[in-house]
Enzyme design. Structure first.
Site, PDB file in Angstrom:
ATOM      1  N   ARG A 179      -3.762  -2.594 -18.503  1.00  0.00           N
ATOM      2  CA  ARG A 179      -3.707  -3.277 -19.787  1.00  0.00           C
ATOM      3  C   ARG A 179      -5.045  -3.878 -20.201  1.00  0.00           C
ATOM      4  O   ARG A 179      -5.299  -4.094 -21.365  1.00  0.00           O
ATOM      5  CB  ARG A 179      -2.661  -4.386 -19.708  1.00  0.00           C
ATOM      6  N   LYS A 195       8.154   3.022  -2.176  1.00  0.00           N
ATOM      7  CA  LYS A 195       9.450   2.394  -2.033  1.00  0.00           C
ATOM      8  C   LYS A 195       9.452   1.122  -2.870  1.00  0.00           C
ATOM      9  O   LYS A 195       8.378   0.594  -3.130  1.00  0.00           O
ATOM     10  CB  LYS A 195       9.726   2.103  -0.564  1.00  0.00           C
ATOM     11  N   HIS A 229       4.817   2.743   2.718  1.00  0.00           N
ATOM     12  CA  HIS A 229       3.545   2.458   3.396  1.00  0.00           C
ATOM     13  C   HIS A 229       3.726   1.723   4.704  1.00  0.00           C
ATOM     14  O   HIS A 229       2.830   1.676   5.514  1.00  0.00           O
ATOM     15  CB  HIS A 229       2.622   1.657   2.484  1.00  0.00           C
ATOM     16  N   LYS A 259       2.147   7.872   8.554  1.00  0.00           N
ATOM     17  CA  LYS A 259       2.334   9.106   9.305  1.00  0.00           C
ATOM     18  C   LYS A 259       1.884   8.917  10.752  1.00  0.00           C
ATOM     19  O   LYS A 259       2.460   9.458  11.689  1.00  0.00           O
ATOM     20  CB  LYS A 259       1.488  10.191   8.645  1.00  0.00           C
ATOM     21  N   GLU A 296       8.040 -10.765   9.109  1.00  0.00           N
ATOM     22  CA  GLU A 296       6.845 -11.120   8.354  1.00  0.00           C
ATOM     23  C   GLU A 296       6.689 -12.629   8.399  1.00  0.00           C
ATOM     24  O   GLU A 296       7.687 -13.351   8.385  1.00  0.00           O
ATOM     25  CB  GLU A 296       6.984 -10.663   6.895  1.00  0.00           C
ATOM     26  N   ASP A 317      14.882  -4.261   0.775  1.00  0.00           N
ATOM     27  CA  ASP A 317      13.430  -4.154   0.782  1.00  0.00           C
ATOM     28  C   ASP A 317      12.929  -3.458   2.046  1.00  0.00           C
ATOM     29  O   ASP A 317      11.996  -2.677   2.000  1.00  0.00           O
ATOM     30  CB  ASP A 317      12.826  -5.566   0.677  1.00  0.00           C
ATOM     31  N   HIS A 330      12.508   1.284   5.885  1.00  0.00           N
ATOM     32  CA  HIS A 330      11.668   1.221   7.069  1.00  0.00           C
ATOM     33  C   HIS A 330      12.471   1.220   8.371  1.00  0.00           C
ATOM     34  O   HIS A 330      12.300   2.065   9.236  1.00  0.00           O
ATOM     35  CB  HIS A 330      10.811  -0.037   6.975  1.00  0.00           C
TER      36      HIS A 330
END
EC number: 1.1.1.49
Lengths: 308, 529
Positions: free
Chosen positions: B84, B191, B221, B225, B259, B278, B283
């Site tokens: 923006r 996600k 994320h 991988k 977390e 979430d 995950h």
């Protein structure tokens, strides 16, 4: 921290390393390999600096053997140094300076100091034995790294290395090419996929990586590859693929920057810094398995191009 | 043919598309034995929507820089920011430089920067402004012409999921989503993939209307991988884990993602979504599938998905959700040495929000390998510390030829796979305490990637962006896996929605009492990571 240990014995060095580990609360088990460096007093510090930097990526025990001490005398003597912490990258460094009789059996000198159950890598930063696999240090190593272009006579040195090559030997001249090879391969990935009829490579005179690059291209493409050399150029400066619609080229006239030209397209610049010695050593330590592509290049490809 | 077949097909197609039918032409300079040669992406550009957001600042831009600095980006590379702000290219470049410098992993090199800088563009606009997308289309064509990006463009949607449909539509209307002959267009979405089964399906429909299914890269994320492949190597490259990796020896499995941060500035996104949607849905369920699945026939995306799907379809929910699920909400407290707000006091959260910030569930896998082995999944914000791990706890030895006093201190053996931080593996087992008395106590044996390997693992985003640019089939969840995991979670969410306020827990602790009770019922207790 540098601990000087004049006139010492390997058992004392081992004890000192263990004691320092304990004192500093570190585990000696985290080392993933032993790097043996065969060097001279003069180039010792530079070699250690490179190994230090590489060890940050790859924690190892570095054992540098300084081989230019006297060897005429009857008596044997060993001076040593143990470096830890800030002076030793992510591992520890042992500098061994054997004199006289000790110099005749360097293998049993380092055996008590090797990291248990971990591969041994030998590196000759400049002067290398003619046949690394027969060298007492080289014999112990799973991977033997030489660097012909830093030796006093690169051409002669590389000729000897090629003659005695075995599958665990690698010369850093090849490592210096990795980025070039990757860029050239990705350049050919792009359409149009026209057949290549001939190739020119261009660079510095007496620069072994240039010959190796030409040999590699000759093996892979199976077309005539010519080498243009000049004393004014630095390292490899260009590769030119001849195709039916014109020349596809990649040039690096100056350090850091390469340019790709292709018929009918605007010229593209890409960052391509010169590889540092440290990057090359890291790459070698990363992969300890025999390099079959290199083998093919120096056995089959070498004869396919003209080396002056 | 089932979806697995399609999946495989599309995986092959996407790599083949890169090289224009691999069978007809193969690059003579490439050799599978040439392990040294890094794979460099072909000419292309990366368009980032939401480039001023946190993710772009902290992760995407630095990852692009690190890739460039490692020599993995092509000569013709463009980076387009869409946002923006009323920025020109130069202002955008300054913004990018600042953030790349602050967060890059490799040393900052001016030369690398200059090359990136030449390919940087900024397009000002909002998602509902179709003219902005026309300008974007022009910019993309300009890069094709001047930078030689050859019509290859990847679109990174670093935007809230509610904007996906609009952005997709705009991309379609402006013709940006369609690739020309020999070129590719790819879209990367992050996600969460919806908030329940129905919305996940709807999102999939919207995106797949605009992009080919094999051009859509769904990214989680948290689950790089690298992590997936590390886990596969540990399980399938070794002899010593597989024989005990089953119900005969395993008592239970705990998968944790904790977390230490709160919701920060994400109130708008987080409230109403909660911890389970979430984190657990994508995950933790993925980590569980990788831990529990059988050995895949190969590590191709298709075969791997087939095994994950099998194990996910064998998941059984607890009969009594009240006893085997737990949820909590952090209250004010001290996070280590910092005083922190409770969830209900956070900016943008209503005082009566029932969103959970902690969720724990028990799942069972109905296969011969896992019969009777509970899998406990837990996640939460403002917990003791930041950690993700998979702990496989073993049963006690069938017979202990010791005095009972000797083994009082002996816990269960365990294999703990640490995903982050300090990725590695810990094995817990009993050893005799030195001294004359016979006493056995738990000790750990430790392996850490950081201490044992040549190369620092690349940041998840580096790997991920490179995979997209190379057209490598990702190991990320496919639509069907996403749907299966919603199948698992939806009944639990439905049940929770009838409950009202989650149980509060003090910030900086390991979650609500409910969660401890839930494990105690089965005779287990949570590990302290």
């Amino acid at each position: 921290m540098i601990v000087e240990m004049p006139d010492t014995a390997t058992a004392e060095i081992s004890r000192k390393i263990d004691a320092l580990h304990e004192e500093r609360g570190e585990a000696a088990l985290g080392r993933v390999l032993t790097l043996l460096i065969s060097t001279s007093e003069e180039e010792l510090e530079e070699a250690l600096e490179t190994a230090n930097a590489a060890s940050r990526e790859h924690p190892c025990r570095v054992i540098a053997i300084v081989t230019d001490g006297s060897d005429a005398g009857e008596h044997s003597k060993l001076d040593a140094q143990v470096r830890f912490g800030a002076d030793a990258g992510a591992g520890e460094i042992v500098v061994l300076k054997p004199f006289d009789g000790l110099k005749r059996h360097l293998d049993t000198l380092v055996i008590p100091l090797l990291v248990p159950d971990a591969p041994v890598v030998a590196w000759w930063p400049s002067k290398a034995p003619e046949d690394p696999s027969k060298d007492p240090i080289g014999k112990m190593a799973r991977s033997r790294i030489t660097d012909a272009i830093r030796s006093a006579n690169p051409d002669a040195s590389f000729t000897a290395l090629r003659a005695h090559w075995s599958c665990h030997d690698i010369d850093m001249s090849w490592t210096r090419l990795t980025v070039w090879r990757a860029m050239l391969a990705s350049m050919l990935d792009q359409p149009p996929h026209l057949p290549i009829t001939s190739v020119r490579v261009q660079g510095q005179s007496h620069y072994i990586p240039l010959d190796l690059l030409a040999a590699w291209l000759a093996v892979r493409l199976d077309v005539p590859v010519t080498i243009e050399r000049s004393d004014d150029l630095n390292a490899i400066t260009g590769v030119f693929f001849e195709r039916e619609n014109g020349v596809l080229s990649m040039e690096r006239p100056y350090e850091d920057q390469a340019t790709i030209c292709q018929p009918g397209e605007s010229q593209q610049d890409v960052a391509m810094p010169m590889r540092t010695l440290e990057e090359c050593l890291s790459e070698e330590m990363r992969r300890l398995d025999p390099d079959e592509v290199y083998a093919e290049v120096i056995t089959k490809g070498w004869g396919m191009v003209d080396h002056e | 043919m089932g979806t697995s077949g399609n999946e495989q097909y599309s995986a092959q197609r996407s790599t083949a598309a890169d090289q224009q039918t691999a069978s007809a032409w193969s690059n003579p300079l490439r050799d599978p034995r040439d392990l040294r040669m890094p794979r460099v992406a072909g000419p292309c550009s990366l368009v980032i929507f939401g480039v001023t957001g946190d993710l772009a600042k902290k992760k995407l831009l630095p990852a692009v820089y690190d890739l460039a600095n490692r020599g993995l980006l092509p000569a013709g590379f463009g980076l387009i920011g869409f946002g923006r702000r009323q920025w020109d290219n130069e202002e955008f470049a300054n913004f990018a430089k600042e953030n790349m410098k602050a967060h890059c992993r490799t040393p900052f090199n001016e030369k690398t920067w200059e090359h990136l800088h030449d390919g940087m563009r900024f397009v000002t606009g909002t998602f509902d402004d179709s003219e902005a997308f026309t300008r974007l289309s022009d910019t993309v064509s300009e890069l094709d012409r001047d930078r030689g990006t050859r019509g290859n463009h990847a679109f990174y949607m670093s935007v809230p999921p509610r904007d996906f449909p609009l952005v997709s539509k705009q991309l379609a209307d402006s013709g940006l989503s369609h690739s020309t002959e020999g070129a590719w267009r790819r879209v990367i979405i992050e996600k969460p993939f919806g908030h329940d089964l129905a919305s996940a399906k709807e999102l999939d429909r919207v995106v797949s209307e605009v992009f080919e299914p094999d051009s859509v890269f769904r990214i989680d994320h948290y689950l790089g991988k690298e992590t997936v492949q590390n886990l596969l190597a540990l399980r399938f490259a070794n002899t010593m884990f597989e024989p005990v990796w089953n119900a005969n020896y395993v008592s239970h499995v705990q998968i944790t993602m904790a977390e230490d941060i709160g919701i920060g500035g994400r109130a708008g996104y987080y409230d109403g979504i909660g911890a389970a949607r979430d984190v657990i849905q994508n995950h933790l369920i993925q980590l569980m599938a990788l831990t529990a699945m059988e050995e895949p026939v190969s590590f191709s995306a298709g075969d791997l998905t087939a095994e994950k799907r099998k194990v996910l379809s064998a998941v059984r929910l607890p009969k009594n959700l009240a006893e085997h699920t737990a949820r909590g909400q952090y209250s004010a407290g001290w996070q280590g040495s910092d005083k922190v707000l409770g969830y209900l006091d956070e900016k943008g959260i209503s005082r009566d929000s029932t969103t959970e910030t902690y969720a724990a569930i028990r799942l069972d896998v109905d296969t011969r390998r896992w019969a009777g082995v509970p899998f406990y999944l837990r996640t939460g914000k403002r917990l003791g510390k930041r950690v993700t791990e998979i702990a496989v706890a073993f049963k006690p030895a069938p017979h202990l030829p010791f005095e009972t006093t000797a083994t009082r201190e002996l816990g269960a053996n365990a294999v703990v796979i640490r995903v982050q931080p300090d990725e590695g593996v810990t094995i817990r087992f009993g050893a005799k305490v030195p001294g004359t008395a016979m006493e056995v106590r738990d000790v750990s044996m430790d392996f850490s990637y950081g201490r044992s390997f040549t190369e620092a693992s690349p940041e998840a985003y580096e790997r991920l962006i490179l995979d997209v640019l190379l057209g490598d089939p990702p190991l990320f969840p496919t639509t069907e896996e996403v749907n299966l995991s919603w199948n698992i979670l939806d009944p639990i969410e439905d049940y929770w929605s009838t409950l009202g306020q989650p149980q509060p827990y003090r910030a900086g602790t390991w979650g609500p009492a409910q969660a401890d009770e839930m494990l105690a019922r089965d005779g287990n207790h949570w590990r302290m990571p």
